[in-house]
Scaffold this motif. Structure first.
Motif, PDB file in Angstrom:
ATOM      1  N   LYS A 246       0.826  -1.205   0.000  1.00  0.00           N
ATOM      2  CA  LYS A 246       0.000   0.000   0.000  1.00  0.00           C
ATOM      3  C   LYS A 246       0.864   1.259   0.000  1.00  0.00           C
ATOM      4  O   LYS A 246       0.528   2.266  -0.628  1.00  0.00           O
ATOM      5  CB  LYS A 246      -0.917  -0.030   1.229  1.00  0.00           C
ATOM      6  CG  LYS A 246      -2.082   0.940   1.195  1.00  0.00           C
ATOM      7  CD  LYS A 246      -3.013   0.618   2.350  1.00  0.00           C
ATOM      8  CE  LYS A 246      -4.143   1.623   2.454  1.00  0.00           C
ATOM      9  NZ  LYS A 246      -5.029   1.302   3.605  1.00  0.00           N
TER      10      LYS A 246
ATOM     11  N   ARG B 141      -3.555  -8.330  -6.302  1.00  0.00           N
ATOM     12  CA  ARG B 141      -2.852  -7.099  -6.701  1.00  0.00           C
ATOM     13  C   ARG B 141      -2.196  -7.220  -8.074  1.00  0.00           C
ATOM     14  O   ARG B 141      -1.549  -6.281  -8.541  1.00  0.00           O
ATOM     15  CB  ARG B 141      -1.815  -6.734  -5.641  1.00  0.00           C
ATOM     16  CG  ARG B 141      -2.451  -6.426  -4.284  1.00  0.00           C
ATOM     17  CD  ARG B 141      -1.465  -5.887  -3.279  1.00  0.00           C
ATOM     18  NE  ARG B 141      -2.114  -5.602  -2.007  1.00  0.00           N
ATOM     19  CZ  ARG B 141      -2.836  -4.513  -1.744  1.00  0.00           C
ATOM     20  NH1 ARG B 141      -2.991  -3.588  -2.684  1.00  0.00           N
ATOM     21  NH2 ARG B 141      -3.400  -4.342  -0.561  1.00  0.00           N
TER      22      ARG B 141
ATOM     23  N   LYS C 285     -12.691  -6.942  -4.730  1.00  0.00           N
ATOM     24  CA  LYS C 285     -11.346  -7.194  -4.222  1.00  0.00           C
ATOM     25  C   LYS C 285     -11.279  -6.932  -2.715  1.00  0.00           C
ATOM     26  O   LYS C 285     -10.594  -7.653  -1.980  1.00  0.00           O
ATOM     27  CB  LYS C 285     -10.322  -6.330  -4.951  1.00  0.00           C
ATOM     28  CG  LYS C 285     -10.028  -6.770  -6.372  1.00  0.00           C
ATOM     29  CD  LYS C 285      -8.937  -5.890  -6.993  1.00  0.00           C
ATOM     30  CE  LYS C 285      -8.611  -6.325  -8.411  1.00  0.00           C
ATOM     31  NZ  LYS C 285      -7.574  -5.449  -9.025  1.00  0.00           N
TER      32      LYS C 285
ATOM     33  N   PHE D 269      -7.511  -0.766  -2.544  1.00  0.00           N
ATOM     34  CA  PHE D 269      -7.494  -0.864  -3.998  1.00  0.00           C
ATOM     35  C   PHE D 269      -8.066   0.438  -4.568  1.00  0.00           C
ATOM     36  O   PHE D 269      -9.255   0.510  -4.878  1.00  0.00           O
ATOM     37  CB  PHE D 269      -8.302  -2.075  -4.468  1.00  0.00           C
ATOM     38  CG  PHE D 269      -7.805  -3.385  -3.933  1.00  0.00           C
ATOM     39  CD1 PHE D 269      -6.722  -4.020  -4.511  1.00  0.00           C
ATOM     40  CD2 PHE D 269      -8.406  -3.976  -2.827  1.00  0.00           C
ATOM     41  CE1 PHE D 269      -6.245  -5.225  -4.015  1.00  0.00           C
ATOM     42  CE2 PHE D 269      -7.942  -5.179  -2.316  1.00  0.00           C
ATOM     43  CZ  PHE D 269      -6.856  -5.810  -2.911  1.00  0.00           C
TER      44      PHE D 269
ATOM     45  N   GLU E 144     -10.373   0.424  -7.597  1.00  0.00           N
ATOM     46  CA  GLU E 144     -11.634  -0.313  -7.574  1.00  0.00           C
ATOM     47  C   GLU E 144     -12.765   0.630  -7.223  1.00  0.00           C
ATOM     48  O   GLU E 144     -12.682   1.374  -6.236  1.00  0.00           O
ATOM     49  CB  GLU E 144     -11.577  -1.458  -6.562  1.00  0.00           C
ATOM     50  CG  GLU E 144     -12.826  -2.331  -6.583  1.00  0.00           C
ATOM     51  CD  GLU E 144     -12.686  -3.550  -5.671  1.00  0.00           C
ATOM     52  OE1 GLU E 144     -12.578  -4.663  -6.196  1.00  0.00           O
ATOM     53  OE2 GLU E 144     -12.677  -3.360  -4.446  1.00  0.00           O
TER      54      GLU E 144
END
Length: 525
Positions: A218, A355, A423, A521, A524
């Motif tokens: 991240k 990922r 996700k 994410f 997303e």
């Protein structure tokens, strides 16, 4: 003539005695420098201490990380029920363990090994330093690494980004040494984990690289992907079966958890474990914990006779919750501690697949294999039924002794994989199962929780955080441990510099580098 012959005989005898004098008068049981060198003892004897101090005891784990991730709860109202578990920092000693018992002796080992040409031992010690510091940085953030052992004032800390760059570089270097010495016999006598099997250490190195890459996924997605794919692609492989798990020998000592629970009566099942294991009907529960000793404690789920204690609970007398679930009796007979398991690697690969990392494979396959490896490792049955359960969810927690500790679960996660899920929903499943498996080895799942928000753990009922160490909101979690007082007193300029590298004040509310706020994410919807 007779006198001359007698004198000649005497001189011969004296000569013979003198010739064998050292051999005759040597202590056959005395350890000589030569024997130490021949047996590698002069470098190898350190490694038992180095390895056994990579993990902590009560105040470093049970009343810290184990509580922060809700694996265990204490029945004991330490320091008038205001301590680490309620977010008021009382103990902060993991720094001392790592620097005094890992970094200091390993520095000496490296010096001896490099001067004597023992490249594998030097590389082994350097890798163990990474193993220790990668855990410690998860507590504090910046650490002393590149400046460690230098006679400078102040002693400056490395930023977290610099630390991780250094960790990956040292893994590169040590792995190259090990790869070039796969049949080296020197480690066998000192390696209670792998018996000196270099190829298994290479798998551990790749797995450590993957662990750290996932941790950074991240904060620095580009570096994380690069390092993660490197670990996955390496010919040395990863820890993918329980036969390759890295467990650290107790060297005849008792498991700390057993001592804390059975001898000191200071720990019990965590409410978070009750919430998830009972709710998900998890067969591992009986391998982890013992049923509560009073049936009135679990009337809300009589089919699962377990009761945990909330982390950061309101506590009265220590005796109030002694009948809550102890750990399983099996903990009395364990001979080693889990440090790196195949289950963790499969869960990491499942996240890597989400990922989009090359070579990671299929998320569902690794998720389910991680659970299977966990069940096998813990000796639990019923994994197929468990994997198919798409309806069971975590339960609400009830504390029969004090309703202030009761809470409504924050999670609706289920076990069965759902390919149509988002996700985020898939990641919650992966991290929840990784958390369940990691009992007694909470360091990395504490990192996972801070960086992903999963599993959705309960907030502490009694929050004693204040201006002294930083304020954690009622719906928040402790983010780090502050720098230690010994450093504040002896190296104040170093600590001041470290605080600038931390990116925020030296408080328990400051997020660490690997755990920035924001979605897992971003792309997303």
């Amino acid at each position: 003539m007779k006198k001359i012959i007698s004198l000649a005989v005497l001189l011969v005898l004296l000569g013979a005695c003198t010739k064998n004098f050292e051999e005759i008068n040597s202590n056959p049981y005395q350890i000589t420098d030569e024997s130490l060198t021949q047996d590698f003892n002069h470098v190898g004897a350190y490694f038992q201490g180095l390895l056994s101090n990579l993990q902590g005891h009560q105040v470093e784990e049970d009343l810290a990380t184990d509580s922060f991730v809700r694996h265990f709860g204490t029945p004991t109202p330490f320091v008038s029920n205001r301590n680490n578990t309620t977010y008021y920092i009382t103990w902060n000693s993991f720094w001392g363990r790592i620097y005094n018992s890992v970094m200091s002796p390993s520095r000496q080992v490296i010096k001896i090994a490099e001067e004597g040409g023992y490249d594998v031992f030097a590389a082994w010690a350097k890798f163990i330093q990474v193993m220790g510091l990668s855990r410690l940085t998860a507590y504090h953030g910046p650490l002393i690494y590149s400046e460690y052992g230098k006679p400078t004032t102040p002693i400056l800390y490395d930023s977290e980004k610099t630390l991780y760059d250094s960790f990956f570089r040292v893994i590169d270097e040590t792995q190259a040494v090990f790869a070039a010495n796969k049949t080296y016999p020197g480690l066998k006598k000192f390696d209670a984990s792998y018996g000196g099997d270099i190829t298994k250490w290479i798998k551990l190195m790749n797995s450590m690289r993957l662990r750290l890459a996932i941790r950074l996924s991240k904060a620095d997605p580009t570096l994380a992907k690069q390092q993660g794919e490197k670990a996955i692609a390496d010919a040395g492989g990863l820890i993918l079966t329980n036969a390759d798990n890295f467990n650290i020998s107790l060297y005849g000592a008792k498991m700390p958890l057993a001592v804390i629970c059975f001898e000191w009566q200071d720990t019990r099942m965590g409410a978070g474990m009750e919430e998830f294991l009972v709710g998900l009907k998890d067969p591992r529960i009986g391998k982890y914990f013992a049923p509560a000793k009073d049936a009135s404690l679990y009337t809300d789920h009589p089919a699962f006779p377990y009761k945990g204690i909330a982390s950061g609970a309101y506590l009265g007398a220590k005796d109030d919750r002694q009948l809550y679930s102890e750990v399983s009796e099996d903990w009395k007979s364990v001979t080693s501690r889990r440090f790196f398991t195949a289950a963790e690697v499969h869960f990491a690969l499942a996240e890597a697949a989400l990922r989009g990392w090359a070579g990671a494979g299929d998320a569902k396959t690794h998720y389910e294999e991680g659970i299977k490896m966990s069940f096998q490792n813990w000796g639990a049955g019923g994994v197929d039924t468990y994997l198919a359960d798409a309806t069971s969810t975590p339960i609400n927690y009830v504390d029969p002794k004090d309703s202030r500790n009761s809470y409504t679960t924050r999670s609706t996660v289920t076990v069965a994989w759902d390919e149509t899920a988002t996700k985020e929903e898939k990641l919650e499943k992966i991290i929840t199962q990784k958390w369940i498996d990691a009992l007694t080895n909470a360091n990395e799942v504490w990192c996972d929780h801070r960086r992903t928000g999963y599993p959705k753990l309960h907030y502490v009922p009694k929050n004693d955080s204040n201006q002294d160490w930083g304020i954690i909101p009622a719906d928040g979690f402790l983010q780090r441990m502050p720098f230690v007082d010994a450093e504040r007193n002896s190296n104040p300029e170093g600590v001041a510099d470290a605080t600038t590298k931390l990116g925020g004040p030296d408080l328990i509310s400051t997020r660490l580098y690997f755990a920035p706020a924001g979605p897992n994410f971003p792309d997303e919807p």
